[in-house]
Design a protein around this motif. Structure first.
Motif, PDB file in Angstrom:
ATOM      1  N   GLU A  15      13.175  -0.192 -10.810  1.00 20.68           N
ATOM      2  CA  GLU A  15      12.120   0.299  -9.931  1.00 20.68           C
ATOM      3  C   GLU A  15      10.797   0.411 -10.666  1.00 20.68           C
ATOM      4  O   GLU A  15       9.735   0.242 -10.080  1.00 20.68           O
ATOM      5  CB  GLU A  15      12.520   1.659  -9.340  1.00 20.68           C
ATOM      6  CG  GLU A  15      13.694   1.582  -8.375  1.00 20.68           C
ATOM      7  CD  GLU A  15      13.987   2.938  -7.747  1.00 20.68           C
ATOM      8  OE1 GLU A  15      13.274   3.922  -8.079  1.00 20.68           O
ATOM      9  OE2 GLU A  15      14.924   3.017  -6.941  1.00 20.68           O
ATOM     10  N   LYS A  16      10.870   0.701 -11.955  1.00 13.68           N
ATOM     11  CA  LYS A  16       9.639   0.835 -12.737  1.00 13.68           C
ATOM     12  C   LYS A  16       9.160  -0.513 -13.269  1.00 13.68           C
ATOM     13  O   LYS A  16       7.972  -0.826 -13.202  1.00 13.68           O
ATOM     14  CB  LYS A  16       9.861   1.788 -13.911  1.00 13.68           C
ATOM     15  CG  LYS A  16       8.639   1.936 -14.807  1.00 13.68           C
ATOM     16  CD  LYS A  16       8.912   2.863 -15.979  1.00 13.68           C
ATOM     17  CE  LYS A  16       9.142   4.299 -15.509  1.00 13.68           C
ATOM     18  NZ  LYS A  16       9.287   5.228 -16.652  1.00 13.68           N
ATOM     19  N   TYR A  17      10.082  -1.305 -13.791  1.00 15.33           N
ATOM     20  CA  TYR A  17       9.682  -2.524 -14.486  1.00 15.33           C
ATOM     21  C   TYR A  17       9.623  -3.744 -13.572  1.00 15.33           C
ATOM     22  O   TYR A  17       8.983  -4.735 -13.907  1.00 15.33           O
ATOM     23  CB  TYR A  17      10.626  -2.792 -15.650  1.00 15.33           C
ATOM     24  CG  TYR A  17      10.730  -1.616 -16.587  1.00 15.33           C
ATOM     25  CD1 TYR A  17       9.571  -1.039 -17.121  1.00 15.33           C
ATOM     26  CD2 TYR A  17      11.954  -1.047 -16.910  1.00 15.33           C
ATOM     27  CE1 TYR A  17       9.650   0.051 -17.965  1.00 15.33           C
ATOM     28  CE2 TYR A  17      12.036   0.042 -17.769  1.00 15.33           C
ATOM     29  CZ  TYR A  17      10.883   0.596 -18.282  1.00 15.33           C
ATOM     30  OH  TYR A  17      10.958   1.682 -19.118  1.00 15.33           O
ATOM     31  N   LEU A  18      10.311  -3.693 -12.447  1.00 16.86           N
ATOM     32  CA  LEU A  18      10.252  -4.760 -11.457  1.00 16.86           C
ATOM     33  C   LEU A  18       9.732  -4.176 -10.154  1.00 16.86           C
ATOM     34  O   LEU A  18      10.408  -4.154  -9.126  1.00 16.86           O
ATOM     35  CB  LEU A  18      11.621  -5.420 -11.256  1.00 16.86           C
ATOM     36  CG  LEU A  18      12.238  -6.045 -12.504  1.00 16.86           C
ATOM     37  CD1 LEU A  18      13.643  -6.562 -12.210  1.00 16.86           C
ATOM     38  CD2 LEU A  18      11.376  -7.177 -13.039  1.00 16.86           C
ATOM     39  N   ALA A  19       8.500  -3.674 -10.195  1.00 16.33           N
ATOM     40  CA  ALA A  19       7.904  -3.003  -9.045  1.00 16.33           C
ATOM     41  C   ALA A  19       7.737  -3.975  -7.890  1.00 16.33           C
ATOM     42  O   ALA A  19       7.523  -5.176  -8.099  1.00 16.33           O
ATOM     43  CB  ALA A  19       6.542  -2.419  -9.440  1.00 16.33           C
ATOM     44  N   PRO A  20       7.833  -3.484  -6.657  1.00 15.12           N
ATOM     45  CA  PRO A  20       7.621  -4.372  -5.501  1.00 15.12           C
ATOM     46  C   PRO A  20       6.257  -5.049  -5.585  1.00 15.12           C
ATOM     47  O   PRO A  20       5.258  -4.439  -5.959  1.00 15.12           O
ATOM     48  CB  PRO A  20       7.691  -3.414  -4.307  1.00 15.12           C
ATOM     49  CG  PRO A  20       8.471  -2.238  -4.803  1.00 15.12           C
ATOM     50  CD  PRO A  20       8.127  -2.101  -6.252  1.00 15.12           C
ATOM     51  N   ALA A  21       6.240  -6.327  -5.253  1.00 18.68           N
ATOM     52  CA  ALA A  21       4.982  -7.059  -5.284  1.00 18.68           C
ATOM     53  C   ALA A  21       4.015  -6.515  -4.252  1.00 18.68           C
ATOM     54  O   ALA A  21       4.420  -6.035  -3.192  1.00 18.68           O
ATOM     55  CB  ALA A  21       5.239  -8.545  -5.023  1.00 18.68           C
ATOM     56  N   ALA A  22       2.742  -6.561  -4.597  1.00 20.84           N
ATOM     57  CA  ALA A  22       1.730  -6.068  -3.665  1.00 20.84           C
ATOM     58  C   ALA A  22       1.766  -6.878  -2.373  1.00 20.84           C
ATOM     59  O   ALA A  22       1.911  -8.095  -2.386  1.00 20.84           O
ATOM     60  CB  ALA A  22       0.346  -6.169  -4.311  1.00 20.84           C
ATOM     61  N   ARG A  23       1.671  -6.190  -1.265  1.00 22.55           N
ATOM     62  CA  ARG A  23       1.689  -6.873   0.018  1.00 22.55           C
ATOM     63  C   ARG A  23       0.475  -7.793   0.151  1.00 22.55           C
ATOM     64  O   ARG A  23      -0.622  -7.445  -0.258  1.00 22.55           O
ATOM     65  CB  ARG A  23       1.692  -5.851   1.157  1.00 22.55           C
ATOM     66  CG  ARG A  23       3.000  -5.075   1.281  1.00 22.55           C
ATOM     67  CD  ARG A  23       2.969  -4.177   2.498  1.00 22.55           C
ATOM     68  NE  ARG A  23       4.232  -3.463   2.649  1.00 22.55           N
ATOM     69  CZ  ARG A  23       4.484  -2.614   3.653  1.00 22.55           C
ATOM     70  NH1 ARG A  23       3.556  -2.380   4.566  1.00 22.55           N
ATOM     71  NH2 ARG A  23       5.660  -2.013   3.725  1.00 22.55           N
ATOM     72  N   ASN A  24       0.732  -8.958   0.724  1.00 24.24           N
ATOM     73  CA  ASN A  24      -0.340  -9.922   0.967  1.00 24.24           C
ATOM     74  C   ASN A  24      -1.079 -10.305  -0.320  1.00 24.24           C
ATOM     75  O   ASN A  24      -2.288 -10.522  -0.309  1.00 24.24           O
ATOM     76  CB  ASN A  24      -1.344  -9.377   1.991  1.00 24.24           C
ATOM     77  CG  ASN A  24      -0.674  -9.024   3.313  1.00 24.24           C
ATOM     78  OD1 ASN A  24       0.167  -9.774   3.798  1.00 24.24           O
ATOM     79  ND2 ASN A  24      -1.045  -7.887   3.872  1.00 24.24           N
ATOM     80  N   ALA A  25      -0.341 -10.326  -1.436  1.00 27.68           N
ATOM     81  CA  ALA A  25      -0.973 -10.736  -2.696  1.00 27.68           C
ATOM     82  C   ALA A  25      -1.520 -12.152  -2.577  1.00 27.68           C
ATOM     83  O   ALA A  25      -2.606 -12.454  -3.062  1.00 27.68           O
ATOM     84  CB  ALA A  25       0.026 -10.636  -3.842  1.00 27.68           C
ATOM     85  N   GLY A  26      -0.748 -13.025  -1.945  1.00 24.98           N
ATOM     86  CA  GLY A  26      -1.179 -14.399  -1.770  1.00 24.98           C
ATOM     87  C   GLY A  26      -0.065 -15.236  -1.198  1.00 24.98           C
ATOM     88  O   GLY A  26       0.975 -14.709  -0.774  1.00 24.98           O
ATOM     89  N   ASP A  27      -0.252 -16.536  -1.188  1.00 16.97           N
ATOM     90  CA  ASP A  27       0.770 -17.430  -0.644  1.00 16.97           C
ATOM     91  C   ASP A  27       1.017 -18.636  -1.540  1.00 16.97           C
ATOM     92  O   ASP A  27       1.468 -19.683  -1.077  1.00 16.97           O
ATOM     93  CB  ASP A  27       0.385 -17.884   0.763  1.00 16.97           C
ATOM     94  CG  ASP A  27      -0.946 -18.641   0.790  1.00 16.97           C
ATOM     95  OD1 ASP A  27      -1.581 -18.783  -0.279  1.00 16.97           O
ATOM     96  OD2 ASP A  27      -1.345 -19.078   1.877  1.00 16.97           O
ATOM     97  N   THR A  28       0.730 -18.491  -2.831  1.00 19.75           N
ATOM     98  CA  THR A  28       0.927 -19.588  -3.784  1.00 19.75           C
ATOM     99  C   THR A  28       2.360 -19.585  -4.301  1.00 19.75           C
ATOM    100  O   THR A  28       2.879 -18.543  -4.701  1.00 19.75           O
ATOM    101  CB  THR A  28      -0.054 -19.470  -4.958  1.00 19.75           C
ATOM    102  OG1 THR A  28      -1.390 -19.549  -4.462  1.00 19.75           O
ATOM    103  CG2 THR A  28       0.164 -20.577  -5.974  1.00 19.75           C
ATOM    104  N   ALA A  29       2.987 -20.761  -4.301  1.00 21.27           N
ATOM    105  CA  ALA A  29       4.360 -20.902  -4.787  1.00 21.27           C
ATOM    106  C   ALA A  29       4.360 -21.149  -6.294  1.00 21.27           C
ATOM    107  O   ALA A  29       3.615 -22.004  -6.790  1.00 21.27           O
ATOM    108  CB  ALA A  29       5.061 -22.049  -4.068  1.00 21.27           C
ATOM    109  N   VAL A  30       5.177 -20.393  -7.023  1.00 21.12           N
ATOM    110  CA  VAL A  30       5.223 -20.461  -8.488  1.00 21.12           C
ATOM    111  C   VAL A  30       6.666 -20.306  -8.959  1.00 21.12           C
ATOM    112  O   VAL A  30       7.427 -19.512  -8.403  1.00 21.12           O
ATOM    113  CB  VAL A  30       4.366 -19.346  -9.126  1.00 21.12           C
ATOM    114  CG1 VAL A  30       4.489 -19.377 -10.652  1.00 21.12           C
ATOM    115  CG2 VAL A  30       2.903 -19.470  -8.720  1.00 21.12           C
ATOM    116  N   GLN A  31       7.031 -21.061  -9.969  1.00 20.38           N
ATOM    117  CA  GLN A  31       8.235 -20.802 -10.743  1.00 20.38           C
ATOM    118  C   GLN A  31       7.832 -20.569 -12.199  1.00 20.38           C
ATOM    119  O   GLN A  31       7.046 -21.335 -12.756  1.00 20.38           O
ATOM    120  CB  GLN A  31       9.208 -21.984 -10.682  1.00 20.38           C
ATOM    121  CG  GLN A  31      10.070 -22.031  -9.436  1.00 20.38           C
ATOM    122  CD  GLN A  31      10.981 -23.241  -9.424  1.00 20.38           C
ATOM    123  OE1 GLN A  31      10.510 -24.376  -9.376  1.00 20.38           O
ATOM    124  NE2 GLN A  31      12.286 -23.012  -9.456  1.00 20.38           N
TER     125      GLN A  31
END
Length: 481
Positions: free
Chosen positions: A288-304
């Motif tokens: 919960e601390k180190y893998l915090a939920p991603a910010a909503r509407n951060a963007g729509d770019t696909a990344v690996q």
């Protein structure tokens, strides 16, 4: 005198037996034939020195499984998710998936690298942009700061960042710092002690202690990662030192870094947590601390986020580049400070260019490593013969590690296009599936070309014989560099 002769004879016999045993070891491990032959030549042609080089730099720890990512319990969750993505990849609605399906599938299979599609990326094109953004983000940290660097120097820039880390640690922010022992060789004990006294948890990655741990000196952590509060991440070509901001004797330092917001940050964080375990033996489990939920509407770019190193079963980043090059239909743009790609990538690039694809490779006109510089130049003749356009950057030192293909794939990371990055070092690279980000990277690449000299076959053939000799000698060692 007889005893002296007997001693010399015994030493020579022992030496030759060691050489034979070393050659047998190289052959038995079934290495890449070119690298195997290079090591055999080094051991045979450089008496005594060759054996020492093999002991220090020739061990194949990927085959020996010395570094085992499977020990990390948190990886099991991501492995399960990668299998799910493999099953469901055809149902992804993101437009980038269709045009990059083969690369995405490859990275899910060989690296368990999850595809994330909710990211916002900011491409940072030099030290001023990168460190201004990084310092601001560090000052805003609220719960955790995780950073690891190959090179970290206690100069003006490093000192400013260290003071921020100390202040944050004293205020209750968890600060963890990994530095590579070889890259950050100049860090003093009092520097490390001052950080620990302020509450910063700092550890060296694979310390080199003569003579006991020198066999692992060849396997270095070349990654540059910062993760703040589990929400903001940085990676790319820039280490922490004044020269990355102010330049060197070669002129301004040209580099490319990346700021990431979104779920791809989780993959950077997981990479850091894995390296933390290797460095300390401690697994950090507070998701919960180190893998915090991603910010909503951060963007729509696909990344690996792709990682490679002796902890992985495959040469992940090299394989991803190979797959991407083979998919190209229009153009391939590459910028790398060191170019010793290995036979498979070299062939893929030649085939692409000879098939009519616009292949452009940007190399520095001067380098901070002489033998690597000459080894890189040794490939230029065959690149030009294959109709690949080669440019030498003259407005400083270009250290960027980027690739863009057509209008839908790009990469920014820490890996150079050489055997060391593909096989030996711990590396990390963001594989980006987005036309807008790719276009921004390409526009800067084309701008950088204005500061380059474009090579022609006639001009290149006119270089001096001494230069050709240096290239030929350095080329012999390129599989080992």
């Amino acid at each position: 005198m007889d005893w002296w002769n007997i001693l010399i004879y015994a030493l020579l016999v022992s030496y030759f037996l060691l050489v034979i045993a070393t050659v047998f070891t190289v052959l038995h491990e079934r290495r890449d034939p070119i690298r195997a032959l290079s090591w055999i030549a080094v051991v045979i042609l450089l008496p005594f020195i060759g054996l020492g080089l093999f002991v220090f730099f020739g061990q194949d720890y990927r085959k020996q499984k010395i570094f085992n990512r499977k020990e990390i319990k948190d990886l099991k969750q991501f492995e399960h998710l990668s299998y799910r993505q493999l099953r469901e990849i055809d149902s992804f609605s993101h437009p980038a998936v269709a045009s990059n399906r083969e690369i995405i599938t490859l990275l899910l299979n060989n690296n368990k690298s999850l595809l994330t599609t909710d990211n916002r990326l900011e491409v940072l094109n030099d030290g001023a942009e990168t460190f201004s953004s990084l310092v601001d983000a560090l000052r805003r940290a609220e719960s955790s700061i995780h950073l690891e660097y190959y090179i970290f120097e206690n100069d003006d820039l490093g000192g400013e960042i260290v003071e921020i880390l100390k202040a944050k640690a004293r205020s209750g922010v968890e600060v963890r710092f990994i530095y590579d022992d070889v890259g950050s060789w100049n860090l003093k004990r009092r520097f490390i002690r001052s950080l620990r006294e302020a509450g910063v948890q700092i550890h060296c990655f694979m310390p080199v202690v003569f003579p006991w741990l020198t066999s692992k000196i060849n396997y270095r952590n070349h990654r540059k990662i910062v993760v703040i509060d589990g929400r903001v991440g940085y990676t790319g070509g820039l280490n922490i030192a004044d020269r990355y901001l102010r330049g060197t004797k070669y002129g301004p330092w040209r580099d490319t870094h990346l700021k990431i917001e979104g779920s791809a940050v989780h993959m950077l964080q997981l990479t850091f947590l894995t390296d933390w375990y290797f460095a300390t033996g401690i697994q950090l489990k507070d998701k919960e601390k180190y893998l915090a939920p991603a910010a909503r509407n951060a963007g729509d770019t696909a990344v690996q986020i792709a990682t490679s190193g002796p902890d992985s079963d495959w040469a992940t980043i090299m394989q991803a580049y190979f797959a991407a090059i083979n998919k190209a239909t229009d153009h391939i743009y590459i910028s790398t400070p060191y170019f010793m790609p290995g036979e498979s990538l070299l062939t893929a690039l030649k085939v692409a260019a000879l098939s009519g694809i616009d292949v452009r490779i940007m190399l520095p006109s001067r380098s901070d490593s002489k033998i690597v510089y000459w080894a890189s130049r040794s490939y230029i003749t065959e690149l030009l013969e294959a109709r690949i356009k080669v440019y030498l950057y003259t407005e400083g030192f270009n250290h960027s590690k980027i690739m863009t293909i057509d209008d839908h794939f790009s990469s920014i990371g820490t890996a150079n296009m050489d055997n060391r990055s593909f096989e030996d070092n711990f590396e990390v690279t963001a594989m980006i599936y987005d036309s807008r980000v790719t276009d921004r990277i390409e526009q800067r690449f084309l701008q950088d070309l204005k500061g380059c000299v474009k090579l022609t076959r006639k001009h290149w053939a006119a270089r001096s014989r001494s230069e050709m000799l240096k290239e030929s000698v350095a080329r012999l060692f390129s599989p080992l560099l």
